[in-house]
Write an enzyme that holds these catalytic residues in place. Sequence first.
Site, PDB file in Angstrom:
ATOM      1  N   GLY B 107       0.813  -1.224   0.000  1.00 16.74           N
ATOM      2  CA  GLY B 107       0.000   0.000   0.000  1.00 16.74           C
ATOM      3  C   GLY B 107       0.841   1.266   0.000  1.00 16.74           C
ATOM      4  N   ARG B 171       1.067  -5.990  -4.846  1.00 15.46           N
ATOM      5  CA  ARG B 171       1.080  -6.776  -3.613  1.00 15.46           C
ATOM      6  C   ARG B 171       1.576  -8.209  -3.833  1.00 15.46           C
ATOM      7  NH1 ARG B 171      -1.358  -4.225   0.620  1.00 15.46           N
ATOM      8  NH2 ARG B 171      -2.466  -2.328   0.068  1.00 15.46           N
ATOM      9  N   ASP B 202       6.370  -7.643   5.446  1.00 13.50           N
ATOM     10  CA  ASP B 202       6.383  -8.780   4.524  1.00 13.50           C
ATOM     11  C   ASP B 202       7.290  -8.521   3.325  1.00 13.50           C
ATOM     12  OD1 ASP B 202       4.751 -10.577   5.870  1.00 13.50           O
ATOM     13  OD2 ASP B 202       2.909  -9.743   5.006  1.00 13.50           O
ATOM     14  N   LYS B 228       8.697   1.011   4.871  1.00 16.15           N
ATOM     15  CA  LYS B 228       7.504   1.748   4.467  1.00 16.15           C
ATOM     16  C   LYS B 228       6.279   1.154   5.121  1.00 16.15           C
ATOM     17  CE  LYS B 228       4.681   0.154   2.313  1.00 16.15           C
ATOM     18  NZ  LYS B 228       3.670  -0.629   1.602  1.00 16.15           N
ATOM     19  N   THR B 229       5.469   1.910   5.766  1.00 19.75           N
ATOM     20  CA  THR B 229       4.095   1.560   6.089  1.00 19.75           C
ATOM     21  C   THR B 229       3.483   2.648   6.946  1.00 19.75           C
ATOM     22  OG1 THR B 229       2.599   0.117   7.332  1.00 19.75           O
ATOM     23  CG2 THR B 229       4.879   0.028   7.960  1.00 19.75           C
ATOM     24  N   ASP B 231       1.102   2.205   8.765  1.00 14.17           N
ATOM     25  CA  ASP B 231       0.655   1.595  10.016  1.00 14.17           C
ATOM     26  C   ASP B 231       1.652   1.754  11.151  1.00 14.17           C
ATOM     27  OD1 ASP B 231      -1.422   0.795   8.448  1.00 14.17           O
ATOM     28  OD2 ASP B 231      -0.850  -1.316   8.365  1.00 14.17           O
ATOM     29  N   GLY B 277      -5.786   0.801   8.872  1.00 11.39           N
ATOM     30  CA  GLY B 277      -4.686   0.109   9.541  1.00 11.39           C
ATOM     31  C   GLY B 277      -5.041  -1.326   9.783  1.00 11.39           C
ATOM     32  N   ARG B 278      -4.021  -2.134  10.021  1.00 15.84           N
ATOM     33  CA  ARG B 278      -4.251  -3.541  10.314  1.00 15.84           C
ATOM     34  C   ARG B 278      -4.247  -3.741  11.823  1.00 15.84           C
ATOM     35  NH1 ARG B 278      -2.801  -7.019   5.657  1.00 15.84           N
ATOM     36  NH2 ARG B 278      -2.659  -5.612   3.900  1.00 15.84           N
TER      37      ARG B 278
END
Lengths: 526, 526
Positions: B107, B171, B202, B228-229, B231, B277-278
């Site tokens: 993402g 992805r 991941d 990168k994220t 979240d 967000g996860r």
Amino acid sequence: MAPSFVINGGDLTAASTKSSTGGRASSVYSEVQTSRIDYALPLPSVLTSPFKIVDGPASSAAGNPDGIANLFPNLFGQPSTILVPTDGEHALDSGRKLKIGVVLSGGQAPGGHNVISGIFDYLQAHAKGSTVYGFRGGPADIMKCKYVELTPDYIRPYRNQGGFDMICSGRDKIETPEQFKQAEETAVKLDLDGLVVIGGDDSNTNGCLLAENFRSKNLKARVIGCPKTIDGDLKCKEVPTSFGFDTDCKIYAEMIGNVMIDARSTGKYYHFVRLMGRAASHITLECALQTHPNITIIGEEVQQLIAELNEILAHEVVDEAGLWKKKLAEQSLQLFDFLPQAIQEQLMLERDPHGNVQVAKIETEKMLIQMVETELEKRKLEGSYKGQFKGQSHFFGYEGRCGLPTNFDSMYCYALGYAAAVLLHSGKTGLISSVGNLGAPVSEWTVGGTALTSLMDVERRHGKNKPVIKKAMVELDGAPFKKFASMRDEWALKNRYISPGPIQFMGPGADDVNHTLLLELGLVAA
Amino acid sequence: MAPSFVINGGDLTAASTKSSTGGRASSVYSEVQTSRIDYALPLPSVLTSPFKIVDGPASSAAGNPDGIANLFPNLFGQPSTILVPTDGEHALDSGRKLKIGVVLSGGQAPGGHNVISGIFDYLQAHAKGSTVYGFRGGPADIMKCKYVELTPDYIRPYRNQGGFDMICSGRDKIETPEQFKQAEETAVKLDLDGLVVIGGDDSNTNGCLLAENFRSKNLKARVIGCPKTIDGDLKCKEVPTSFGFDTDCKIYAEMIGNVMIDARSTGKYYHFVRLMGRAASHITLECALQTHPNITIIGEEVQQLIAELNEILAHEVVDEAGLWKKKLAEQSLQLFDFLPQAIQEQLMLERDPHGNVQVAKIETEKMLIQMVETELEKRKLEGSYKGQFKGQSHFFGYEGRCGLPTNFDSMYCYALGYAAAVLLHSGKTGLISSVGNLGAPVSEWTVGGTALTSLMDVERRHGKNKPVIKKAMVELDGAPFKKFASMRDEWALKNRYISPGPIQFMGPGADDVNHTLLLELGLVAA
């Protein structure tokens, strides 16, 4: 579990959720909020040196002048007015102390606090010793005589801040003879010289009825309106824009621009965005001009169905068998029957206090996704479509209307408030504060007041003759729409997305004015 | 009809919606976008004068070192590394030209473009004549050898801009022997000296597997990761934050702050906000620290149910009769049965490619409103509640992850990219670009690389042993949570709302860093 918040303006320890609204004395401020408090607001130069007040010719009405004259026997025909610099004496007696009430009416719009600080600062500068009462919670609190006396310390934390929480707002109207009586009692009790009503078309109409009523009873209290609404549908030649529109469009356009970059980065979703607003599509049109989406639906092009539904729901019984549908024009009936059932039900939802469809509750963005899915499913079965369609819906609304006002809205509102105080100081009533020449530097802005009756027409509402300020809809032959129409075919097929980014208070873009206003003023080619 | 937009990144004339993603050459820019292109990015001073590269001690793993050593026989144990200023010669041969590939994975997060421009600019400055290939559309396009050669003109319009559209993202993972073979073929075909994988936990794990594979095949291509994220769940001592988190939290916090002012102005609604967000609640925690909502749900406190559902859905048949529910712990079963049916169904939705609940699709905010309504209805019947409750739900997600990066994310990403290029230039592989000392001025930031294997543990996924970088969850004894926990009781009962306002690029607040980072670095008292 996805993380969530709960937010409520009320004090959760108190029984009423309204009990602790208002009052930022104990608030913690962000750095940007703090920096905005001291943002220096320039004034139109006509307000900073001696001026005289020049009345125009006798006014009429936007429509049905006889009807308006009947409804406003004391105010109809009074001139609009403009401030003109003079070498001579200042027109207004700075020795005269005033008692002024101020009320916020209807939905929040960025800049409302600055109208109030503009009123306050004018009186401090030119009518020292005056008093400003803030009616808390909208027009209902005029009737209840519930107010707070505004002081420099009380006002300070709200300067250039979003929201209406300085004195809160409400959606009540002063309509019945009893309600007018209560308002009179408040005016007498507080010895009011004037009242400023900050609101949209309905609120300004109501303010004008109050002005008429006070005049008819020989009360000294005058009433001046101020043009507020994020929807942008309260405007005319003399009142080129309503405050809040500039900020809100920029907040929504930032988000739309971000979603566009998202779409461009993945190609995974089709994004469907709905924006807050009632019948008029000014916000959508402005956001389209700022961001260039592929497809934009301007309600004025397709609103026939809702108009008919409003009429039917106000007057007819909606029977289960669907006989009521025979009242729809054929084209509207076809459209209605074409809609998914969930959307049909939303269209039949309860009306708002004005008897209108609560358009903000119709999830158009989801309806459109469903309709596209249905159509593509059909084409798949026919073999004419093989692609994949994923819709993502968005509604941008509440996150905009209490944003920090842009530099433009901050300055515009401050000038509107200053002007309203000048008009009251000079004894005017039934005018709407009017600040013009907005494409020029602030020093060159014009200041005056427009006769509210001159903006009015008569409409049947709930079976009665009512004065209304005609909502300014998107004009399909106006400059903003024509600009949009000249570009939309290209936007549809080629991505011409623009991402305006977050509102800036300093640096590039900080003092930009919205496209709609520039186009309407003829300052940008259509 | 409420006005709406349709937005899609793809060219609507083309069959595939992905065909025209990428490429801003023909774009029109807003004033703020334009001004950001030329925003001057400072570099850590260690990068602007001669440095040497100092390796640390041999590394281990975050857990199960034997398992990680088995999975990474060539890379396990390699040291992390740091750049140190030197009076002597510059460590790296500026005559050596490199061929570097870069890929964006997963993402979008604000700042990705700056990582790429950082890589590019380092090579222009220190390995003149080098080539940078951008793999378009994520790791899948490494396998397909689909790329664009980056040039100064190609990169320029993306400098300091949001989104991933310079080369887009994807992805896919490189997992099977065939897929690794394809990646090798691309590395050989393009004569790659290195590859930078910009992604989350991941993706960095996958990058490390690729590094291991290239090393085992004696390919010269090295692989460096970048954190990168949005979240914020990819972090450790050496990698203090992932990029995009700062910008996104500030975008969401602006909207939350605006909704708070809205609540304070009307007292009409209780607002329920869900954020993208996860599993990790860093975004929510940071937004809470920025805005002070009444109630904040930190997922780490209540996530047991979802963990169990993940396990069940991965391994069990979900039977209509509900026998599968017997696998739930009693407490989780109670919670599940307590939930409205619509929410139960959402919890059972299809899993994402990692086998996890698609938490972004669970409309927690609506669930909570329903639950409160049900409870209050019950209390009304009992006579213990007489109030009125109106919930208003919000989901803030897609409008954030492609925002214009803050000054912090712009600078941080540029340094991350520069560092990644340095690491490749020096022949390192299997490291993640690590920029530290982020509370200090940029000139004092540290630069190095951390052995990816040192961040890994072994987990069972889909019944297999997999290396994973352990997601950094909100630690309930960490400084940010403790700070929050020390204040939340007061926030619950007294409104202490803060409205951060829009992200500023100049002036007050423009260079502020998020609370989470400052608290974790110990630069603000917890």
